[in-house]
Design a protein around this motif. Structure first.
Motif, PDB file in Angstrom:
ATOM      1  N   TRP A  94      -1.663  -1.382   7.745  1.00 46.94           N
ATOM      2  CA  TRP A  94      -2.102  -0.362   6.784  1.00 46.94           C
ATOM      3  C   TRP A  94      -3.328   0.334   7.330  1.00 46.94           C
ATOM      4  O   TRP A  94      -4.313  -0.303   7.691  1.00 46.94           O
ATOM      5  N   ALA A 151      -6.019   2.778   6.143  1.00 46.74           N
ATOM      6  CA  ALA A 151      -6.577   3.397   4.940  1.00 46.74           C
ATOM      7  C   ALA A 151      -7.085   4.809   5.204  1.00 46.74           C
ATOM      8  O   ALA A 151      -7.112   5.645   4.296  1.00 46.74           O
ATOM      9  N   ASN A 182       0.816  -1.216   0.000  1.00 46.74           N
ATOM     10  CA  ASN A 182       0.000   0.000   0.000  1.00 46.74           C
ATOM     11  C   ASN A 182       0.850   1.267   0.000  1.00 46.74           C
ATOM     12  O   ASN A 182       0.295   2.369  -0.151  1.00 46.74           O
ATOM     13  N   LYS A 214       0.208   3.767  -2.589  1.00 47.77           N
ATOM     14  CA  LYS A 214      -0.954   4.657  -2.533  1.00 47.77           C
ATOM     15  C   LYS A 214      -0.622   6.030  -1.970  1.00 47.77           C
ATOM     16  O   LYS A 214      -1.477   6.923  -1.987  1.00 47.77           O
TER      17      LYS A 214
END
Length: 434
Positions: free
Chosen positions: A261, A263, A187, A190
């Protein structure tokens, strides 16, 4: 004449002696010995009670983590860190041990291992017709077979497959999906800003990850002196493992564990080197290469070349944000974006280049002035003209607007022949030149 006769007599005696010797170098025939070796290798693979940790090092570079459990019916169950699905869900395929020029371990039905070798570039992001230059047939050499570790070599691309006997705890962790949990590290892609940092204990590292080549670079300051470390990586149930450890004074980092992670905050958490940290964004390099911008501009001047980009600018997390790959000139298609320093005595060239099926050509483009190179390491571009008839809107216009942003760009040298040009405004826009 006498000498020749004695020489002939000597040869006859030697030949007769060899023909009548009962000495044998080997007790069994070559076929018997080879079959015994194959049976021994299969027994070792099958009788590992908790299976095998595995790392594949493709001929094209990088490293990939696997888990194998072999049975005595020529079936193998595996997991792979190539994707979230492959790390979480085991797949069964067949294998066999064969006698070719050497004993060979063959994975003979399509499996996670074959994904790395698939010639379709859309499957693995590799080279068309070659994939990642990995293998699924591996030669076994006796000197590379140890009790707990077996090292094999691919027959086509010489990729390496290293098997290490797994423990019960590791087998349980694979079954629980722990390798898949570690892939949460991916991730990091991102994050919108180009620059990212993590503080582990007393040390702050800039972290640069290339998920295509499976490489990671850490940059830090020793006083005011920048230091860099680069290694390949792969995933295990414990997290992300470095192929080579980073040693920074009293701190040694062999990889990252406890990977999480979030988000909501768009942040990866991890542990490494005996400390916990969170990867955060930054808008400039931890250490600016003050000469990089001018070096980037000067290199094509000296070589007579130019800089090219296949996809144009990445902006706010979107590759080819302005859709330059969709550009056309009549029936001709987009080939690449070009930046040519010193295209004339008065200006550079920044433009899309087109391909008509036979040749590449310039239809229109922008003519930046020679960049201003600032004392803090940026290149600032200004408009000095144009080539041809520019469209009134679209990818070329938007690309030039970004190029001419007054904040300028940092140039990050990523290899001997590649640079990333990163917006100094917020580091959320960049273009890769090669």
């Amino acid at each position: 004449m006498k000498r020749s006769f004695l020489y002939l007599l000597f040869l006859t005696t030697v030949f007769f002696s060899c023909e009548n010797s009962d000495d044998k170098v080997f007790e069994e025939s070559a076929d018997v010995r080879l079959n015994a070796a194959l049976a021994s290798y299969e027994k070792q693979l099958v009788e590992a009670p908790y299976g095998w940790n595995a790392v594949v090092y493709p001929g094209g570079g990088g490293s990939y983590g696997f888990y194998f459990k072999f049975d005595d019916k020529n079936r193998v169950t595996m997991l792979s860190d190539f994707s979230d699905a492959a790390a979480a869900k085991s797949k069964e395929s067949s294998y066999r041990l064969s006698a070719l020029q050497t004993p060979v371990l063959v994975f003979d039905t399509y499996s996670y291992l074959h994904v790395l070798a698939d010639p379709d570039e859309d499957v693995n992001n590799g080279v068309r017709g070659e994939g990642l230059k990995s293998d699924f047939e591996f030669s076994i050499f006796p000197d590379s077979v140890k009790t707990d570790v077996i090292t094999l070599v691919g027959r086509k691309n010489q990729s390496r497959l290293v098997l290490t006997k797994a423990t019960q705890a590791q087998a349980t962790a694979y079954a629980n999906g722990d390798m898949a949990k570690g892939l949460a590290f991916n991730n990091i892609a991102k994050y919108q800003p180009y620059f990212k940092r993590v503080t582990l204990g007393a040390n702050t590292y800039e972290i640069t990850v290339n998920q295509t080549t499976r490489s990671i670079k850490l940059t830090w300051l020793n006083g005011s002196t920048p230091k860099t470390f680069t290694t390949s990586y792969y995933f295990t149930p414990a997290g992300l493992a470095f192929v080579s450890p980073l040693v920074n004074g009293s701190q040694t980092i062999t990889g990252f564990s406890n990977i999480t992670w979030n988000a909501t905050t768009t942040q990866v958490g991890l542990s490494g080197g005996g400390a916990n940290g969170t990867i955060v964004s930054a808008i400039k390099p931890i250490s600016v290469d003050l000469a990089a911008a001018r070096r980037w501009w000067q290199s094509p001047i000296e070589s007579g070349g130019d800089w090219r980009s296949a996809t144009g600018f990445h902006v706010n997390g979107v590759d080819d944000a302005f859709k330059v790959a969709d550009l056309k000139s009549g029936e001709s298609i987009f080939a690449f974006y070009i930046y040519q320093p010193g295209a004339s005595s008065r200006n550079d060239l920044f433009a899309p280049i087109f391909y008509d099926g036979k040749n590449i050509f310039l239809d229109y483009g922008h003519a930046p002035a020679t960049p201003t190179f600032t004392a803090d390491g940026r290149a600032i571009f200004t408009d000095a003209g144009r080539y041809g008839t520019l469209p009134t809107s679209g990818p070329a216009i938007e690309s030039a607007k970004l190029l001419y942003d007054a904040s300028g760009f940092y140039l990050i040298q990523t290899s001997d022949e590649t640079y990333d040009m990163v917006s100094a405004k917020d580091a959320k826009s960049w273009i890769t030149w090669q």
